[in-house]
Design an enzyme around this catalytic site. Structure first.
Site, PDB file in Angstrom:
ATOM      1  N   GLU A 241     -12.791 -15.078  -7.506  1.00 20.59           N
ATOM      2  CA  GLU A 241     -12.635 -14.447  -6.448  1.00 20.59           C
ATOM      3  C   GLU A 241     -11.476 -13.229  -6.543  1.00 20.59           C
ATOM      4  O   GLU A 241     -10.367 -13.512  -6.396  1.00 20.59           O
ATOM      5  CB  GLU A 241     -12.584 -14.993  -5.110  1.00 20.59           C
ATOM      6  CG  GLU A 241     -13.710 -16.142  -4.959  1.00 20.59           C
ATOM      7  CD  GLU A 241     -14.882 -15.448  -4.431  1.00 20.59           C
ATOM      8  OE1 GLU A 241     -15.060 -14.131  -4.285  1.00 20.59           O
ATOM      9  OE2 GLU A 241     -16.285 -15.920  -4.723  1.00 20.59           O
ATOM     10  N   CYS A 276      -8.201  -9.131   0.745  1.00 20.55           N
ATOM     11  CA  CYS A 276      -9.094  -8.667  -0.425  1.00 20.55           C
ATOM     12  C   CYS A 276     -10.031  -7.562  -0.078  1.00 20.55           C
ATOM     13  O   CYS A 276     -10.268  -6.796  -0.738  1.00 20.55           O
ATOM     14  CB  CYS A 276      -9.522  -9.810  -1.401  1.00 20.55           C
ATOM     15  SG  CYS A 276     -10.392 -10.842  -0.156  1.00 20.55           S
TER      16      CYS A 276
HETATM   17  P1  NAD Z   1      -1.991 -12.990  -8.519  1.00 15.03           P
HETATM   18  O1  NAD Z   1      -3.170 -12.763  -9.371  1.00 15.03           O
HETATM   19  O2  NAD Z   1      -0.817 -12.643  -8.755  1.00 15.03           O
HETATM   20  O3  NAD Z   1      -1.635 -14.531  -8.078  1.00 15.03           O
HETATM   21  C1  NAD Z   1      -2.996 -15.586  -7.828  1.00 15.03           C
HETATM   22  C2  NAD Z   1      -2.414 -16.904  -8.254  1.00 15.03           C
HETATM   23  O4  NAD Z   1      -2.569 -17.066  -9.932  1.00 15.03           O
HETATM   24  C3  NAD Z   1      -0.979 -17.505  -7.823  1.00 15.03           C
HETATM   25  O5  NAD Z   1      -1.438 -18.833  -7.551  1.00 15.03           O
HETATM   26  C4  NAD Z   1      -0.288 -17.336  -9.225  1.00 15.03           C
HETATM   27  O6  NAD Z   1       0.546 -18.262  -9.567  1.00 15.03           O
HETATM   28  C5  NAD Z   1      -1.494 -17.678 -10.215  1.00 15.03           C
HETATM   29  N1  NAD Z   1      -1.467 -16.999 -11.598  1.00 15.03           N
HETATM   30  C6  NAD Z   1      -0.655 -15.850 -11.781  1.00 15.03           C
HETATM   31  N2  NAD Z   1      -0.554 -15.446 -13.310  1.00 15.03           N
HETATM   32  C7  NAD Z   1      -1.422 -16.544 -13.850  1.00 15.03           C
HETATM   33  C8  NAD Z   1      -2.092 -16.799 -15.100  1.00 15.03           C
HETATM   34  N3  NAD Z   1      -1.628 -16.075 -16.284  1.00 15.03           N
HETATM   35  N4  NAD Z   1      -2.867 -17.901 -15.352  1.00 15.03           N
HETATM   36  C9  NAD Z   1      -3.086 -18.689 -14.171  1.00 15.03           C
HETATM   37  N5  NAD Z   1      -2.772 -18.437 -13.037  1.00 15.03           N
HETATM   38  C10 NAD Z   1      -1.964 -17.328 -12.719  1.00 15.03           C
HETATM   39  O7  NAD Z   1      -2.706 -12.548  -7.150  1.00 15.03           O
HETATM   40  P2  NAD Z   1      -1.698 -12.421  -5.710  1.00 15.03           P
HETATM   41  O8  NAD Z   1      -0.658 -11.476  -5.752  1.00 15.03           O
HETATM   42  O9  NAD Z   1      -0.998 -13.816  -5.388  1.00 15.03           O
HETATM   43  O10 NAD Z   1      -2.867 -12.225  -4.558  1.00 15.03           O
HETATM   44  C11 NAD Z   1      -3.266 -10.859  -4.199  1.00 15.03           C
HETATM   45  C12 NAD Z   1      -4.407 -10.592  -4.762  1.00 15.03           C
HETATM   46  O11 NAD Z   1      -5.562 -11.569  -4.580  1.00 15.03           O
HETATM   47  C13 NAD Z   1      -5.175  -9.375  -4.544  1.00 15.03           C
HETATM   48  O12 NAD Z   1      -5.613  -8.618  -5.723  1.00 15.03           O
HETATM   49  C14 NAD Z   1      -6.212 -10.057  -3.550  1.00 15.03           C
HETATM   50  O13 NAD Z   1      -7.369  -8.927  -3.564  1.00 15.03           O
HETATM   51  C15 NAD Z   1      -6.675 -11.118  -4.213  1.00 15.03           C
HETATM   52  N6  NAD Z   1      -7.509 -11.930  -3.358  1.00 15.03           N
HETATM   53  C16 NAD Z   1      -8.860 -12.086  -3.211  1.00 15.03           C
HETATM   54  C17 NAD Z   1      -9.602 -12.804  -2.657  1.00 15.03           C
HETATM   55  C18 NAD Z   1     -11.084 -12.821  -2.701  1.00 15.03           C
HETATM   56  O14 NAD Z   1     -11.593 -13.816  -2.236  1.00 15.03           O
HETATM   57  N7  NAD Z   1     -11.720 -11.983  -3.448  1.00 15.03           N
HETATM   58  C19 NAD Z   1      -8.822 -13.480  -1.666  1.00 15.03           C
HETATM   59  C20 NAD Z   1      -7.544 -13.272  -1.354  1.00 15.03           C
HETATM   60  C21 NAD Z   1      -6.769 -12.579  -2.447  1.00 15.03           C
END
Ligand code: NAD
Length: 470
Positions: A241, A276
């Protein structure tokens, strides 16, 4: 089973800060070591067979008991969300209550959607489709709707018979700790069924190397791609997602009433524009463009920005300073390429923290970052169009495809737009598609798979066909 040697993580603690109040420190949490991560995953694997064997009705009963304890602690969940990630209290309340509604719907419907179905039957034999849990699921999530993530990503997986190891974003470790404590206190779930680990992307990427059968991820598209690669190496499924840059189209026949202007504003700026599927690019018919820009900026000036714990606050801070810096860079890029700031465009001087004014931008060109990238903060680029084809070209001019909003009173236009927009959901601007019955997810770089509704159960299950003689 670990696929790599035990690694020592550099940062032993994550500090949690309040994005309001000048980033005061709220507390800290120990980062999960690689060694502990391995043993947590082993514990989850050990617990899974027994959890599956309980059957869906018993699992529903136990998760129902957990729900009662969660409900008894609702005020804490609400306040912790607001304090740690800056969401205004009323919205935090809506998110937590919405989460309860989702969990209840899943409890009521899991037995129906997880039951075997007959695919073929004659006088000799029966062929049935059985849904079985994958096994142990890694669940890695963002920070922007902490309680919602739990209800959406974890609950259907548990009800289907998976065990779960969950990692929240490093921005909300105290929320996660509290959820872990309440889960343990409730004693509803057997040991090892629901587990929590702590850390940033380093821990997240280590998680992806562990012995999981499925990875459920909510976060940015760039991280989603890394997770997809890690899962591909092990040939395990993912549910991703990811980000979005959802268009909103205002067609010529629309009346720009106060209700409509507020609908547009809050579909963009709710949660300080950190969701998102927020409306991230507004596309307005040329005959309505000036009026729409003027009314939106007039409304923006009336909105109260402030402390998320103050009941009068409508917009809180962003989650962290780094998010404000990224937003400032995106806006600067637009201005350097000729964009005009109609309102906002700076940090409010009286507030200390990750605050930024709601900002409206015009004179947008397709090469600007605010058009091409996901903007996860309070800025809205607005462009005009002449005819339907141009509106649709602009709406689909994105790498993302999570959702879209359409404003028109003409049913034919709505129907056309519903089918022409490439996105996981398209809504008439006066509806609400956040319902537990609805699957959520995106086209293109907005993800793979769906969460929620009947399809949400299917995503966390293997499909087996059972054929036997009568
Ligand atoms: P992010 O991708 O930076 O981090 C998300 C999670 O992934 C965190 O727990 C982080 O610690 C972990 N992470 C980071 N690098 C990783 C790696 N290499 N391997 C595994 N895990 C890793 O995103 P964010 O800044 O925390 O959140 C914002 C983003 O999330 C926006 O792009 C938003 O649109 C998206 N989002 C999507 C939905 C959906 O349902 N489509 C819902 C909420 C947020």
């Amino acid at each position: 089973m670990s696929l790599s040697p035990v690694k020592i993580l550099e940062c032993p603690q994550i500090q949690s800060t309040n994005p309001s109040h000048g980033y005061e420190i709220l507390g800290s949490v120990n980062v999960t070591s690689h060694k502990d991560l391995i043993s947590i995953v082993e514990k989850a694997r050990h617990a899974q067979i027994k959890w599956q064997s309980l059957g869906v009705d018993k699992r529903c009963e136990l998760v129902g008991q957990l729900l009662e304890t969660l409900k008894a602690n609702r005020e804490e969940f609400i306040e912790r969300t607001s304090r740690e990630m800056g969401m205004p209290l009323d919205l935090s309340r809506g998110v937590v209550y919405g989460g309860f509604e989702k969990i209840s719907w899943n409890l009521e419907n899991a037995p129906k959607f997880l039951k075997p179905t007959i695919l073929f039957e004659d006088d000799q034999e029966v062929n049935k489709q059985i849904l079985e849990p994958f096994g142990v699921m890694a669940c890695i999530v963002a920070w922007n709707f902490p309680f919602g993530n739990f209800a959406t990503s974890v609950i259907p997986a548990l009800l289907a018979g998976n065990t779960v190891v969950m990692k929240y974003s490093e921005e909300v470790p105290l929320f996660s700790k509290f959820l872990e404590e309440i889960t343990r206190e409730s004693k509803a779930l057997p040991e090892g069924v629901l587990n929590f680990v702590y850390g940033d992307g380093v821990v997240g990427s280590l998680m992806c190397e562990q012995d999981f059968d499925l990875i459920s991820f909510t976060g940015s598209s760039s991280t989603g791609q890394k997770i997809y690669e890690a899962a591909a190496k092990k040939l395990i499924p993912v549910c991703l997602e990811l980000g979005g840059s959802s268009p909103g189209i205002v067609f010529e026949d629309t009346k720009l009433t106060d209700e409509l202007i507020q609908s547009i504003f809050w579909k963009r700026f709710l949660n300080t524009a950190q969701f998102c599927d927020g409306l991230k690019r507004l596309i307005v018919h040329e005959s309505l463009f000036d009026e729409c820009v003027r009314k939106l900026s007039a409304y923006a000036a009336t909105v109260k920005i402030g402390d998320p714990l103050d009941r009068n606050t409508q917009l809180g801070p962003l989650v962290a300073e780094r998010q404000v810096i990224k937003l400032e860079d995106q806006i600067k890029d637009a201005v350097n390429k000729g964009a005009k700031i109609v309102c906002g465009g700076k940090r409010p001087s009286a507030l200390s923290g990750a605050y930024y004014q709601p900002t409206i931008l015009t004179n947008i060109t397709p090469d600007m970052r605010v058009w091409k990238e996901e903007v996860f903060g309070p800025a809205l680029p607005i462009v005009s169009f002449k005819n339907y084809d141009e509106a649709l070209q602009l709406a689909n001019d994105t790498d993302y495809g999570l959702s879209a909003v359409v404003y028109s009173d003409d049913e034919k236009i709505l129907e056309l737009a519903f089918s022409d927009i490439k996105a996981g959901s398209v809504e008439d601007g006066f509806t609400n598609y956040y319902r537990p019955q609805n699957p959520f997810g995106g086209y293109k770089q907005s993800g793979i798979g769906r969460q929620g509704g009947a399809i949400g159960f299917r995503e966390v299950c293997q499909v087996k066909v059972k054929a036997y003689r009568k």
